[in-house]
Design a protein around this motif. Structure first.
Motif, PDB file in Angstrom:
ATOM      1  N   TYR A  84      14.883   4.244  -8.134  1.00 52.56           N
ATOM      2  CA  TYR A  84      16.267   3.919  -7.387  1.00 52.56           C
ATOM      3  C   TYR A  84      17.172   3.787  -8.642  1.00 52.56           C
ATOM      4  O   TYR A  84      17.286   3.297  -9.576  1.00 52.56           O
ATOM      5  CB  TYR A  84      16.446   2.785  -6.787  1.00 52.56           C
ATOM      6  CG  TYR A  84      17.708   2.270  -5.914  1.00 52.56           C
ATOM      7  CD1 TYR A  84      18.139   2.930  -4.886  1.00 52.56           C
ATOM      8  CD2 TYR A  84      18.524   1.538  -6.700  1.00 52.56           C
ATOM      9  CE1 TYR A  84      19.124   2.501  -4.264  1.00 52.56           C
ATOM     10  CE2 TYR A  84      19.579   1.119  -6.120  1.00 52.56           C
ATOM     11  CZ  TYR A  84      20.182   1.738  -4.865  1.00 52.56           C
ATOM     12  OH  TYR A  84      21.306   1.298  -4.360  1.00 52.56           O
ATOM     13  N   HIS A  85      18.355   4.489  -8.178  1.00 52.23           N
ATOM     14  CA  HIS A  85      19.675   4.004  -8.962  1.00 52.23           C
ATOM     15  C   HIS A  85      20.779   4.533  -8.170  1.00 52.23           C
ATOM     16  O   HIS A  85      20.765   5.295  -7.266  1.00 52.23           O
ATOM     17  CB  HIS A  85      19.745   5.002 -10.298  1.00 52.23           C
ATOM     18  CG  HIS A  85      20.027   6.486 -10.106  1.00 52.23           C
ATOM     19  ND1 HIS A  85      19.622   7.486 -11.229  1.00 52.23           N
ATOM     20  CD2 HIS A  85      20.327   7.251  -9.009  1.00 52.23           C
ATOM     21  CE1 HIS A  85      19.917   8.674 -10.691  1.00 52.23           C
ATOM     22  NE2 HIS A  85      20.366   8.626  -9.416  1.00 52.23           N
ATOM     23  N   SER A 119      23.480   0.599 -11.117  1.00 48.84           N
ATOM     24  CA  SER A 119      22.323  -0.118 -11.195  1.00 48.84           C
ATOM     25  C   SER A 119      21.221   0.959 -11.223  1.00 48.84           C
ATOM     26  O   SER A 119      21.089   1.970 -10.705  1.00 48.84           O
ATOM     27  CB  SER A 119      22.040  -0.978  -9.924  1.00 48.84           C
ATOM     28  OG  SER A 119      22.396  -0.063  -8.559  1.00 48.84           O
ATOM     29  N   GLN A 120      20.054   0.487 -11.648  1.00 46.19           N
ATOM     30  CA  GLN A 120      18.655   1.252 -11.698  1.00 46.19           C
ATOM     31  C   GLN A 120      17.595   0.067 -11.311  1.00 46.19           C
ATOM     32  O   GLN A 120      17.693  -1.228 -11.572  1.00 46.19           O
ATOM     33  CB  GLN A 120      18.441   1.596 -12.990  1.00 46.19           C
ATOM     34  CG  GLN A 120      19.441   2.836 -13.481  1.00 46.19           C
ATOM     35  CD  GLN A 120      18.957   3.102 -14.758  1.00 46.19           C
ATOM     36  OE1 GLN A 120      18.830   2.419 -15.938  1.00 46.19           O
ATOM     37  NE2 GLN A 120      18.968   4.565 -15.120  1.00 46.19           N
ATOM     38  N   LYS A 121      16.531   0.707 -10.579  1.00 46.16           N
ATOM     39  CA  LYS A 121      15.417   0.085 -10.217  1.00 46.16           C
ATOM     40  C   LYS A 121      14.146   0.685 -10.887  1.00 46.16           C
ATOM     41  O   LYS A 121      13.843   1.901 -10.959  1.00 46.16           O
ATOM     42  CB  LYS A 121      15.335  -0.150  -8.917  1.00 46.16           C
ATOM     43  CG  LYS A 121      16.315  -1.337  -8.244  1.00 46.16           C
ATOM     44  CD  LYS A 121      16.198  -1.238  -6.797  1.00 46.16           C
ATOM     45  CE  LYS A 121      17.147  -2.080  -6.204  1.00 46.16           C
ATOM     46  NZ  LYS A 121      16.788  -2.373  -4.685  1.00 46.16           N
ATOM     47  N   TYR A 135      12.964  -4.664 -13.658  1.00 47.90           N
ATOM     48  CA  TYR A 135      12.847  -4.396 -12.276  1.00 47.90           C
ATOM     49  C   TYR A 135      14.009  -3.945 -12.004  1.00 47.90           C
ATOM     50  O   TYR A 135      14.010  -2.713 -11.442  1.00 47.90           O
ATOM     51  CB  TYR A 135      12.487  -5.644 -11.389  1.00 47.90           C
ATOM     52  CG  TYR A 135      12.792  -5.176  -9.885  1.00 47.90           C
ATOM     53  CD1 TYR A 135      12.058  -4.081  -9.047  1.00 47.90           C
ATOM     54  CD2 TYR A 135      13.766  -6.005  -9.317  1.00 47.90           C
ATOM     55  CE1 TYR A 135      12.248  -3.912  -7.844  1.00 47.90           C
ATOM     56  CE2 TYR A 135      14.171  -5.609  -7.957  1.00 47.90           C
ATOM     57  CZ  TYR A 135      13.108  -4.606  -7.189  1.00 47.90           C
ATOM     58  OH  TYR A 135      13.409  -4.096  -5.993  1.00 47.90           O
ATOM     59  N   LYS A 136      15.203  -4.551 -12.134  1.00 44.57           N
ATOM     60  CA  LYS A 136      16.505  -3.832 -11.885  1.00 44.57           C
ATOM     61  C   LYS A 136      17.577  -4.379 -12.938  1.00 44.57           C
ATOM     62  O   LYS A 136      17.491  -5.375 -13.331  1.00 44.57           O
ATOM     63  CB  LYS A 136      17.144  -4.579 -10.571  1.00 44.57           C
ATOM     64  CG  LYS A 136      18.310  -4.229  -9.937  1.00 44.57           C
ATOM     65  CD  LYS A 136      18.819  -4.704  -8.598  1.00 44.57           C
ATOM     66  CE  LYS A 136      19.950  -4.005  -8.085  1.00 44.57           C
ATOM     67  NZ  LYS A 136      20.562  -4.588  -6.883  1.00 44.57           N
ATOM     68  N   HIS A 151      10.357  -8.323 -12.803  1.00 49.03           N
ATOM     69  CA  HIS A 151       9.538  -8.325 -11.668  1.00 49.03           C
ATOM     70  C   HIS A 151       8.910  -9.678 -11.645  1.00 49.03           C
ATOM     71  O   HIS A 151       8.904 -10.580 -12.473  1.00 49.03           O
ATOM     72  CB  HIS A 151       8.487  -7.251 -12.171  1.00 49.03           C
ATOM     73  CG  HIS A 151       8.579  -5.736 -11.892  1.00 49.03           C
ATOM     74  ND1 HIS A 151       8.591  -5.206 -10.720  1.00 49.03           N
ATOM     75  CD2 HIS A 151       8.857  -4.891 -12.675  1.00 49.03           C
ATOM     76  CE1 HIS A 151       8.931  -4.005 -10.496  1.00 49.03           C
ATOM     77  NE2 HIS A 151       9.146  -3.834 -11.705  1.00 49.03           N
TER      78      HIS A 151
END
Length: 417
Positions: A84-85, A119-121, A135-136, A151
């Protein structure tokens, strides 16, 4: 549709457009990851959502743009474990008093808007401990901060989280009493921030290419409909990459059956032509061959008799062929009438029989159409073949006596007072 569009719906009251695509939609460029669009949703001036089949090289499965507010995307099966971003925009942010330019994001019809946060996941990496596995990552560009969430350990509700403030490209952990990051950790986080910007920008460009491609396809469809209005498409021609409509499997089957039927008729005509190349007068000249010399010498009456027999037999063959086609056509029509009468006598509540009858009726009407075309073509060609036979008889030197007789008779008639 040539671009795999399966369904398109519009909701005018909600200003919403929904389009769904079959698998196999190509990328705009063979060398770039893209394509595989599954569903496209747009609410005018509010949001856009693109859902993809899980077959893209970049792993993108969902892209959502809340126009002027936020862009976020979901990924699957990436080597870097990115899942995700997102980028969050804030038009209220202004440049700092020192004139430092804020990072911006291009938005269609809005221009450049300031970025508040990226943000990135990432998915779990089982090779390293959970409290060391990112994790993020949240990059607060407007505030100059970075937050790193790790995490969770299995069975725990809490997780490790660190917040850093960027001071002249040097990260300081908050609170300042906490252990400060090493130079390698600082370099890694700053590089990840740059990579996040590059990945978001590249993905945004690909999404814009996908949207522009859809608009171009719709424009091509409208232009094609206006140009080809009232024209029937020739399925026998090879398809072009610019074709906006793709023939279905049923269209191809009907075209294949039509071509087979036409080929069958052409083969029969070719056989007739090859037969015609054989000496057509040979069967009628057998009785007039001179056994000594092996030649044929006909007087005017014999030549006229041979020409008459040949013409009558040729006409009969053409008539018999027309009758065969006509008989097959009438049999098809008669069978169809009988099946219709049977369906009417059976009444209602016969859904299965109705489906079978519709299938039979479609095939019967197709066969009828082919037979009608073959009959019409035979009638046109019969006239040409008969005229060709007459020319051949006139030019055959073995029948010259018949035409000399006619010329002599005409000369005598003209010589009388």
């Amino acid at each position: 549709r040539g671009k795999k569009l399966m369904e398109g719906r519009q909701k005018p009251m909600q200003n919403e457009t929904v389009e769904r695509f079959d698998p196999g939609r190509p990328s705009s460029s063979p060398s770039a990851p893209g394509g595989a669009l599954k569903e496209y949703r747009e609410i005018g001036a509010l949001s856009r959502e693109l859902i993809f089949y899980n077959s893209r090289l970049d792993g993108l499965v969902r892209s959502v743009e809340l126009i002027g507010r936020k862009v976020f995307e979901h990924f699957e099966d990436r080597d870097d474990r990115l899942i995700y971003h997102s980028v969050t925009l804030d038009p209220s942010i202004v440049n700092s008093p020192r004139g430092v330019q804020k990072d911006t994001w291009p938005v269609e019809s809005w221009g450049e808007l300031p970025i508040r946060k990226m943000s990135q996941k990432f998915a779990r990496n089982p090779d390293i401990p959970a409290d060391e596995d990112f994790y993020k990552l949240c990059f607060f560009l407007a505030e100059g901060k970075i937050r790193v969430d790790y995490h969770r350990e299995p069975g725990k509700l809490t997780f490790r989280s660190n917040t850093y403030i960027n001071e002249d490209n040097t990260l300081r952990q908050i609170p300042r009493t906490a252990p400060q990051p090493t130079f390698a950790q600082v370099s890694k986080l700053l590089q990840m921030q740059k990579n996040c910007t590059d990945i978001l920008t590249e993905s945004h460009q690909r999404t814009n290419v996908e949207l522009n491609q859809r608009r171009k396809e719709e424009n091509n469809i409208r232009a094609s409909r206006s140009v080809q209005a009232g024209k029937k498409r020739d399925l026998s021609l090879p398809e072009s990459r610019e074709d906006v409509l793709e023939p279905s499997v049923y269209d191809r089957a009907r075209e294949s059956a039509r071509v087979d039927a036409m080929r069958e008729g052409a083969e029969e005509e070719k056989h007739e032509e090859q037969t015609a190349k054989v000496d057509i007068l040979a069967p009628y000249l057998v009785d007039f061959v001179n056994k000594t010399t092996g030649t044929v010498q006909l007087d005017s009456l014999q030549a006229e008799l041979v020409a008459k027999k040949c013409t009558q037999d040729f006409r009969k063959r053409l008539t018999d062929r027309a009758e065969i086609i006509q008989r097959r056509l009438e049999e098809e029509q008669d069978q169809l009438r009988k099946r219709r009468a049977q369906m009417q006598r059976r009444g209602d509540n016969m859904e299965k029989d109705e489906r079978e009858f519709e299938r039979y009726q479609s095939q019967a009407m197709f066969r009828t159409q082919i037979l009608e075309q073959r009959l019409a073509r035979h009638e046109m060609q019969a006239i040409e073949k008969f005229q060709k036979l007459e020319r051949m008889l006139q030019e055959d030197p073995r029948l010259a006596a018949m035409w000399q007789k006619d010329m002599t008779a005409d000369g005598r008639t003209q010589g009388k007072p």
